[in-house]
Scaffold this motif. Structure first.
Motif, mmCIF file in Angstrom:
data_model
loop_
_atom_site.group_PDB
_atom_site.id
_atom_site.type_symbol
_atom_site.label_atom_id
_atom_site.label_comp_id
_atom_site.label_asym_id
_atom_site.label_seq_id
_atom_site.Cartn_x
_atom_site.Cartn_y
_atom_site.Cartn_z
ATOM 1 N N ALA A 412 53.503 -31.635 35.766
ATOM 2 C CA ALA A 412 53.276 -31.897 34.168
ATOM 3 C C ALA A 412 52.172 -32.877 34.023
ATOM 4 C CB ALA A 412 54.816 -32.172 33.799
ATOM 5 N N ALA A 413 52.093 -33.779 35.035
ATOM 6 C CA ALA A 413 50.900 -34.821 34.386
ATOM 7 C C ALA A 413 49.620 -33.952 34.882
ATOM 8 C CB ALA A 413 51.178 -36.047 35.503
ATOM 9 N N ILE A 414 49.624 -33.464 35.890
ATOM 10 C CA ILE A 414 48.404 -32.690 36.324
ATOM 11 C C ILE A 414 47.794 -31.810 35.165
ATOM 12 C CG2 ILE A 414 47.183 -31.292 38.087
ATOM 13 C CD1 ILE A 414 48.907 -32.464 40.260
ATOM 14 N N LYS A 415 48.820 -31.092 34.598
ATOM 15 C CA LYS A 415 48.769 -30.166 33.473
ATOM 16 C C LYS A 415 48.234 -30.933 32.186
ATOM 17 C CE LYS A 415 50.977 -26.561 30.842
ATOM 18 N NZ LYS A 415 52.318 -25.893 30.376
ATOM 19 N N ALA A 416 48.763 -31.926 32.096
ATOM 20 C CA ALA A 416 48.469 -32.762 30.892
ATOM 21 C C ALA A 416 47.181 -33.381 31.155
ATOM 22 C CB ALA A 416 49.484 -34.092 30.616
ATOM 23 N N ALA A 417 46.536 -33.642 32.126
ATOM 24 C CA ALA A 417 45.157 -34.003 32.493
ATOM 25 C C ALA A 417 44.233 -33.006 32.109
ATOM 26 C CB ALA A 417 45.172 -34.829 33.940
ATOM 27 N N LYS A 418 44.642 -31.864 32.379
ATOM 28 C CA LYS A 418 43.677 -30.721 32.593
ATOM 29 C C LYS A 418 43.584 -30.528 30.826
ATOM 30 C CE LYS A 418 43.124 -25.913 33.834
ATOM 31 N NZ LYS A 418 43.562 -24.644 34.527
ATOM 32 N N ILE A 419 44.598 -30.784 30.066
ATOM 33 C CA ILE A 419 44.672 -30.421 28.574
ATOM 34 C C ILE A 419 43.501 -31.269 28.128
ATOM 35 C CG2 ILE A 419 45.994 -30.457 26.496
ATOM 36 C CD1 ILE A 419 48.241 -29.563 28.172
ATOM 37 N N GLU A 420 43.694 -32.720 28.743
ATOM 38 C CA GLU A 420 43.012 -33.588 28.156
ATOM 39 C C GLU A 420 41.469 -33.602 28.605
ATOM 40 O OE1 GLU A 420 44.122 -37.691 28.106
ATOM 41 O OE2 GLU A 420 46.152 -37.103 27.083
ATOM 42 N N GLY A 421 41.178 -32.651 29.614
ATOM 43 C CA GLY A 421 39.819 -32.581 30.038
ATOM 44 C C GLY A 421 39.524 -33.386 31.075
ATOM 45 N N VAL A 422 40.261 -34.240 31.683
ATOM 46 C CA VAL A 422 39.874 -35.348 32.728
ATOM 47 C C VAL A 422 40.808 -34.975 34.056
ATOM 48 C CG1 VAL A 422 39.625 -37.015 30.982
ATOM 49 C CG2 VAL A 422 41.652 -36.737 32.055
ATOM 50 N N SER A 423 40.065 -35.385 35.103
ATOM 51 C CA SER A 423 40.937 -35.270 36.403
ATOM 52 C C SER A 423 42.204 -36.195 36.445
ATOM 53 C CB SER A 423 40.225 -35.835 37.544
ATOM 54 O OG SER A 423 40.080 -37.130 37.430
ATOM 55 N N PRO A 424 43.297 -35.834 37.089
ATOM 56 C CA PRO A 424 44.505 -36.634 37.111
ATOM 57 C C PRO A 424 44.701 -37.904 37.499
ATOM 58 C CG PRO A 424 44.712 -34.238 38.056
ATOM 59 C CD PRO A 424 43.274 -34.447 37.897
ATOM 60 N N ASP A 425 43.524 -38.346 38.228
ATOM 61 C CA ASP A 425 43.832 -39.784 38.633
ATOM 62 C C ASP A 425 42.982 -40.447 37.365
ATOM 63 O OD1 ASP A 425 41.146 -38.499 38.999
ATOM 64 O OD2 ASP A 425 40.560 -39.672 40.744
#
Length: 494
Positions: A412-425
């Motif tokens: 879910a964190a990786i998905k949220a990062a994708k929605i914001e247009g940034v890499s998960p780290d």
């Protein structure tokens, strides 16, 4: 009067190379941290923390590391030579510092720190560096092969300028890498050839992986000219074994590659079973001379127990290049006229420290050992803290000043990062800064994995061990509370 607007400089018309690279240690996180710090000044209590704890840059003295007294005394006297003629000098400065300053001033153009110096650096200071290398390695060094530079960064840029002729020239670089290398290669028009360090093997360098990268690059039409090795490692904190270094020397000799040895953390080794060995020393111990292999080694006054980043002092030693090449390097170095004289002096002091019997030796040694022992403590404390976090693995820090923990993020964190247009780290690091006031660098800024392995999805952060012991003790509860809340937030979304 009219003018041609198409001739003006715009974001579209500047050199495309300067737009291609990123330097994340001074990127988005650093900008956000500065903005938050200003917010805290204007509105105290607006955040759940009182100040930012900066773990993003290797900037020791900005984070409380005290300068070495002997170094500062000599620098002060060299900048103010008239002090040597005053009676108060003997009360303010150690006889050891006064003696060294007199010697350096005698060698400075005009006996002052203001004039230009030779482009390669003042010869007597280069002699001190060469003597220091000879004493460290047990093999001779000569001042003719030493170039004093404005930190190691300018030396690395100069080397890339000499090696790279076109984009068909490749430079082998480790991943994760210190982004200065990719930036310099791009700016000088070359091609970076990545080889992966093995996280599963404590960020070890495996020759078969380097061979794979070299072969693939050659098949694609590249001429690979050199191999970068960072030892101790940045951002990964490993120290190479001498066996591993011997493999690298043999490999580069056989393949005709220049070794570019980044050795700026040579005084930052924290484990008893490892020690720093320069690549020059390893090559000479194997019986190879300058005719057999070319090595460029870099050192800096920015790290170690000295931590004088703003002085911009450093050197490179060039081994295995003919006089014709060295003459061209001198010519290119002359374009910038000379390295700054304060950095030259400091670099000579780093390589020629007080000796047993000098009146300032005991104080110098105590200051050096206090800094080193504190770094060892901080490294262990932070390593244990990261290893205690859910979903975080962290290899042991053997040297340098960084930890590079891997964060196994919820889907879910990786998905949220994708929605914001940034890499998960980056997503994680921004949240950590915004909610806990801790600034770290996202691992993607160090190209944590090569393109062919991108699907493996490893995410890291780089965290320095430089904040003082009290700051680290303050930081750890904030880190743990944030991480637990973060994991709970995104676990609940699954």
């Amino acid at each position: 009067m009219s003018y041609n607007k198409t001739a003006s400089i715009t974001a579209e018309t500047i050199n495309p190379r300067v737009k291609t690279f990123n330097y994340e240690p001074r990127g988005e996180i650093a900008t956000l941290a500065e903005r938050l710090q200003e917010e805290l000044k204007k509105n105290p209590g607006s955040r759940p923390f009182q100040e930012i704890i900066y773990c993003n840059l290797g900037n020791p003295q900005a984070l409380g590391q005290r300068p070495i007294t002997f170094f500062r005394e000599v620098l002060s006297l060299c900048d103010n030579p008239t002090l040597l003629h005053r009676d108060e000098a003997r009360m303010l400065f150690s006889p050891c510092a006064i003696k060294r300053a007199r010697k350096i001033i005698e060698a400075m153009p005009g006996r002052d720190s203001g004039p230009y110096t030779p482009s390669q650096g003042i010869r007597s200071l280069r002699q001190s560096v060469a003597d220091g290398i000879s004493g460290r390695d047990g093999y001779p060094s000569t001042p003719e092969h030493i170039f004093l530079t404005d930190g190691a960064s300018s030396a690395i840029n100069l080397t890339m300028q000499m090696l790279i002729r076109s984009e068909e020239d490749g430079i082998l670089c480790p991943l994760p890498e210190y982004p200065l290398y990719s930036a310099s290669i791009i700016l000088h028009g070359g091609t970076m050839v990545p080889y992966n360090l093995s996280e599963a093997r404590d960020w070890g360098l495996e020759i078969f992986e380097v061979k794979r990268s070299l072969e693939e690059a050659r098949i694609s039409g590249l001429t690979v000219r050199a191999m970068v090795v960072i030892n101790p490692g940045n951002p990964t904190g490993q120290v190479l074994s001498i066996t591993n270094q011997e493999e690298i020397v043999e490999f580069c000799r056989k393949e005709g590659l220049v070794i570019l040895a980044d050795e700026v953390y040579q005084d930052n080794v924290y484990v008893e079973d490892k020690k720093f060995n320069s690549f020059k020393k390893v090559a000479r111990s194997l019986g190879y001379s300058e005719d057999d292999i070319s090595i460029v080694s870099y050192h800096s006054a920015s790290m170690g127990y000295y931590g004088e980043c703003g002085r911009r002092g450093g050197y490179m030693e060039i081994c295995g290049f003919g006089e014709g090449v060295i003459g061209v390097i001198r010519k290119v170095a002359s374009v910038t006229l000379c390295p700054n004289i304060g950095g030259q002096i400091l670099t000579s002091l780093v390589m020629d420290t007080p000796k047993v019997g000098d009146d300032c030796f005991e104080r110098f040694l105590a200051e050096k050992e206090n800094i080193h022992s504190s770094l060892v403590k901080r490294a262990k404390t932070l390593e244990d803290a990261f290893c205690s976090l859910e979903g975080v693995t962290c290899n042991k820090i053997e040297g340098a000043i960084y930890l590079f923990p891997r964060i196994h993020l919820p889907a879910a964190a990786i998905k949220a990062a994708k929605i914001e247009g940034v890499s998960p780290d980056i997503f994680y690091a921004c949240r950590l800064l915004d909610n806990a006031g801790i600034a770290v660098v996202p691992g993607s800024g160090f190209h944590q994995i090569s393109g062919r392995n991108r699907a493996s999805g490893t995410w890291h952060i780089r965290c320095t061990i430089l904040p003082g012991e009290d700051k680290i003790n303050e930081m750890i509860p904030r880190l743990k509370a944030f991480h637990e809340a973060f994991m709970n937030e995104f676990r609940d979304r699954n």
